[in-house]
Design a protein around this motif. Structure first.
Motif: not given
Length: 292
Positions: A44-45, A48-52, A37-42
């Motif tokens: 997306q950060d 600069g946009a969500p992916l899911f 989860s942290r890797q996916i949030r990183s």
């Protein structure tokens, strides 16, 4: 300097995108749910946009996610193939061959001792896969007979190996008679999911047609053969693949075998020059097929 997010984050994103779940991605990667989860949030950060988007208990790629995953999946596939190629070369001469599972298990593997006897320094790696998936294996050589639907660049590189001859086969007691004329009606015809044109090609080559009151379909030729042996119907099979069954009487070929025009070919990779090991394998395979 390359401006890329961490490879670990891209792998986490790829796994979650393919599996639709962070939990399943974590299981595949051998990481904790929180770490993925942290890797996916990183990631997306960084973007600069969500992916899911949320999809019930799982995840669904949004427009940005779909676009990124197309790039990431292709890059990871190429990286994996390149890694395997360099690793194999570092271990010594090798050739990676992709072919159908039925051809590999019924014809090629039992004869590989002949290649090793002639070239003991070369290692052969087989990818056994369906006709539909063969071109995506990253192999040095793809062995195929039903190759006319391949991209033009692949067709242009095709190296002829040997003719192929197909014939309708069935169990000894199955109700099929070769003297019924041009139209041969049987209770059930067996087809291959991914080479469905084979029956049409046989009809074009012979001027005859086998029609079934019903039709069964299987994803692998081996399953078509087994279905014919057990009396489920009439299958269309290349003669080399059922030599043993014809010899011991488990199958019969009332109409004989007809050559198809395209023949069996080896298609080298278009991404790199053909290696000496691949050329040695092609030369050996050509000779082995001719004597079969």
């Amino acid at each position: 300097m390359r401006q890329l997010p961490p490879l670990s984050a891209l792998r986490a994103f790829d796994a979650a995108a393919r599996l639709g779940s962070v939990t399943r991605a974590a299981e595949e990667l051998g990481r904790t749910h929180g770490a993925v989860s942290r890797q996916i949030r990183s990631l997306q950060d960084h973007l600069g946009a969500p992916l899911f988007d949320k999809a019930g208990a799982g995840l669904r790629l949004n427009a940005q996610g779909l676009a990124l995953h197309a790039v990431v999946a292709e890059a990871l596939d190429r990286l994996e193939q390149g890694w395997r190629r360099v690793r194999d070369e570092a271990r010594g001469p090798s050739v990676h061959v992709a072919c159908s599972a039925t051809f590999a298990t019924r014809w090629l593997a039992p004869r590989l001792a002949g290649f090793y006897a002639a070239h003991p320094e070369v290692r052969v790696r087989l990818s056994m896969t369906s006709a539909r998936e063969m071109r995506d294996e990253g192999a040095d050589l793809v062995i195929a007979w039903d190759w006319r639907g391949f991209p033009a660049a692949d067709q242009a590189r095709a190296i002829p190996l040997a003719p192929v001859a197909f014939g309708p086969v069935c169990a000894p007691a199955y109700p099929m008679d070769a003297v019924l004329g041009r139209e041969i009606a049987v209770p059930s015809r067996i087809a291959h999911d991914h080479t469905s044109s084979a029956w049409d090609q046989w009809a074009a080559a012979t001027g005859r047609a086998v029609t079934g009151a019903s039709e069964l379909s299987f994803p692998h030729t081996h399953l078509c053969i087994e279905a014919a042996i057990t009396g489920l119907g009439v299958a269309l099979v290349e003669r080399r693949l059922i030599a043993a069954e014809l010899a011991d009487g488990r199958l019969r070929a009332p109409c004989g075998f007809a050559e198809f025009p395209q023949g069996l070919v080896a298609i080298p990779s278009g991404e790199r020059p053909m290696t000496a090991s691949a050329r040695q394998f092609v030369d050996w395979l050509t000779g082995a097929l001719v004597t079969a």
